[in-house]
Write an enzyme that holds these catalytic residues in place. Structure first.
Site, PDB file in Angstrom:
ATOM      1  N   GLY A 174       0.758  -1.246   0.000  1.00 35.61           N
ATOM      2  CA  GLY A 174       0.000   0.000   0.000  1.00 35.61           C
ATOM      3  C   GLY A 174       0.787   1.294   0.000  1.00 35.61           C
ATOM      4  CG  ASP A 178      -1.785   2.301   2.734  1.00 34.69           C
ATOM      5  OD1 ASP A 178      -1.754   2.027   3.951  1.00 34.69           O
ATOM      6  OD2 ASP A 178      -2.262   1.513   1.895  1.00 34.69           O
ATOM      7  CG  ASP A 205      -9.277   1.852   8.786  1.00 32.15           C
ATOM      8  OD1 ASP A 205     -10.028   2.773   9.112  1.00 32.15           O
ATOM      9  OD2 ASP A 205      -9.706   0.778   8.312  1.00 32.15           O
ATOM     10  CB  THR A 206      -8.582  -0.639  13.089  1.00 32.88           C
ATOM     11  OG1 THR A 206      -7.502  -1.456  12.638  1.00 32.88           O
ATOM     12  CG2 THR A 206      -9.808  -0.880  12.244  1.00 32.88           C
ATOM     13  N   GLY A 207      -5.733   0.952  13.236  1.00 35.92           N
ATOM     14  CA  GLY A 207      -4.453   1.080  13.931  1.00 35.92           C
ATOM     15  C   GLY A 207      -3.796  -0.249  14.244  1.00 35.92           C
ATOM     16  CB  THR A 228      -1.657  -2.823  10.025  1.00 39.08           C
ATOM     17  OG1 THR A 228      -2.899  -3.384   9.642  1.00 39.08           O
ATOM     18  CG2 THR A 228      -0.552  -3.378   9.159  1.00 39.08           C
ATOM     19  CG  LEU A 229       0.940   1.841  10.970  1.00 33.74           C
ATOM     20  CD1 LEU A 229       0.456   3.262  10.786  1.00 33.74           C
ATOM     21  CD2 LEU A 229       2.465   1.797  10.881  1.00 33.74           C
ATOM     22  CG  ASP A 282      -5.735  -2.848  -2.063  1.00 34.89           C
ATOM     23  OD1 ASP A 282      -5.295  -2.348  -1.007  1.00 34.89           O
ATOM     24  OD2 ASP A 282      -6.294  -3.966  -2.100  1.00 34.89           O
ATOM     25  NE  ARG A 317      -1.944  -2.842  -4.036  1.00 32.27           N
ATOM     26  CZ  ARG A 317      -2.255  -2.907  -2.750  1.00 32.27           C
ATOM     27  NH1 ARG A 317      -2.229  -1.825  -1.995  1.00 32.27           N
ATOM     28  NH2 ARG A 317      -2.595  -4.057  -2.203  1.00 32.27           N
TER      29      ARG A 317
HETATM   30  P1  IMP Z   1      -5.589  -0.888  10.080  1.00 29.07           P
HETATM   31  O1  IMP Z   1      -4.776  -2.007  10.618  1.00 29.07           O
HETATM   32  O2  IMP Z   1      -7.043  -1.074  10.306  1.00 29.07           O
HETATM   33  O3  IMP Z   1      -5.113   0.488  10.545  1.00 29.07           O
HETATM   34  O4  IMP Z   1      -5.523  -0.983   8.524  1.00 29.07           O
HETATM   35  C1  IMP Z   1      -4.558  -0.457   7.778  1.00 29.07           C
HETATM   36  C2  IMP Z   1      -4.612  -1.062   6.407  1.00 29.07           C
HETATM   37  O5  IMP Z   1      -5.964  -1.309   5.949  1.00 29.07           O
HETATM   38  C3  IMP Z   1      -4.006  -0.085   5.437  1.00 29.07           C
HETATM   39  O6  IMP Z   1      -2.610  -0.237   5.345  1.00 29.07           O
HETATM   40  C4  IMP Z   1      -4.749  -0.403   4.174  1.00 29.07           C
HETATM   41  O7  IMP Z   1      -4.091  -1.453   3.502  1.00 29.07           O
HETATM   42  C5  IMP Z   1      -6.122  -0.902   4.616  1.00 29.07           C
HETATM   43  N1  IMP Z   1      -7.131   0.189   4.542  1.00 29.07           N
HETATM   44  C6  IMP Z   1      -7.737   0.818   5.551  1.00 29.07           C
HETATM   45  N2  IMP Z   1      -8.594   1.748   5.109  1.00 29.07           N
HETATM   46  C7  IMP Z   1      -8.517   1.724   3.761  1.00 29.07           C
HETATM   47  C8  IMP Z   1      -9.170   2.473   2.704  1.00 29.07           C
HETATM   48  O8  IMP Z   1      -9.987   3.387   2.895  1.00 29.07           O
HETATM   49  N3  IMP Z   1      -8.815   2.128   1.439  1.00 29.07           N
HETATM   50  C9  IMP Z   1      -7.911   1.149   1.148  1.00 29.07           C
HETATM   51  N4  IMP Z   1      -7.278   0.441   2.093  1.00 29.07           N
HETATM   52  C10 IMP Z   1      -7.587   0.719   3.394  1.00 29.07           C
HETATM   53 MG    MG Z   2      -3.888  -2.596   1.836  1.00 26.75          MG
END
Ligand code: IMP
Ligand code: MG
Length: 173
Positions: free
Chosen positions: A45, A100, A103-105, A107-108, A159, A165
């Site tokens: 991403g 990129d 979102d929920t946080g 992954t990071l 994506d 992408r």
């Molecule tokens: P998290 O672990 O929920 O913070 O998710 C992060 C990952 O979810 C990002 O690196 C994206 O790959 C994917 N993601 C979250 N929101 C979006 C979106 O609006 N469009 C595309 N990918 C997203």
């Molecule tokens: Mg992704």
């Protein structure tokens, strides 16, 4: 040009470019010029964002990527599986972790814990987009390009089912 008719542009190429220059300026100021910076981007991403950001960084810099997916069961607070780990040794190094979107946080948060276990001197997080309304884990980016509401966005690395992408702008679907 054709793309622009098909998708509703949410953040234009021009705005992205300008904002990346501003982020890089901040990063160039915050990190010590005499110490190399290690940029680690989360693929796939953030590949496009990282490539543009890296070229605006004027510090001595190393570059690596990490690829991971996180899983959350009912009990576990998060488990991470790596498709690719980093090759660069980051112990004692200044690290900038790039993604990129925050979102929920989850992954990071998982990836930063993995990196922190290697004891970097500094670890800062830079994301192009921040969706704070969806946060499930207590994590804040040190640098964020744009704060957006709860919309699903594509393009500029982001994506939907691995597509879009390559769009040069960010669009809503
Ligand atoms: P998290 O672990 O929920 O913070 O998710 C992060 C990952 O979810 C990002 O690196 C994206 O790959 C994917 N993601 C979250 N929101 C979006 C979106 O609006 N469009 C595309 N990918 C997203
Ligand atoms: Mg992704």
């Amino acid at each position: 040009m054709k793309n622009k008719k098909k998708f509703k542009v949410y953040i234009s190429e021009k705005r992205i470019k300008k904002r990346i220059s501003e982020l890089a300026e901040e990063i160039n100021k915050d990190f010590n010029n005499s110490h190399p910076l290690t940029m680690i981007y989360i693929s796939n991403g953030s590949m496009i964002f990282a490539a543009d950001l890296a070229r605006k960084i004027t510090l001595p810099m190393k570059l690596d990527s990490i690829s991971a997916s996180s899983y959350f069961g009912k009990k576990s607070s998060g488990k991470i599986t790596f498709a690719k780990k980093i090759k660069i040794e980051i112990t004692g190094q200044n690290v900038l972790l790039v993604d990129d979107i925050l979102d929920t946080g989850r992954t990071l948060s998982c990836i930063s814990q993995f990196l922190l276990a290697r004891k970097p001197a500094k670890l800062k997080i830079c994301v192009l987009l921040d969706k704070p309304s969806r946060r499930l884990v207590d994590i804040k980016p040190d640098y964020a390009g744009f704060t957006i509401p709860d919309k699903f966005v594509i393009g500029y690395g982001l994506d939907y089912k691995e597509l879009y992408r390559n769009l040069p702008f960010i669009a809503v679907i």
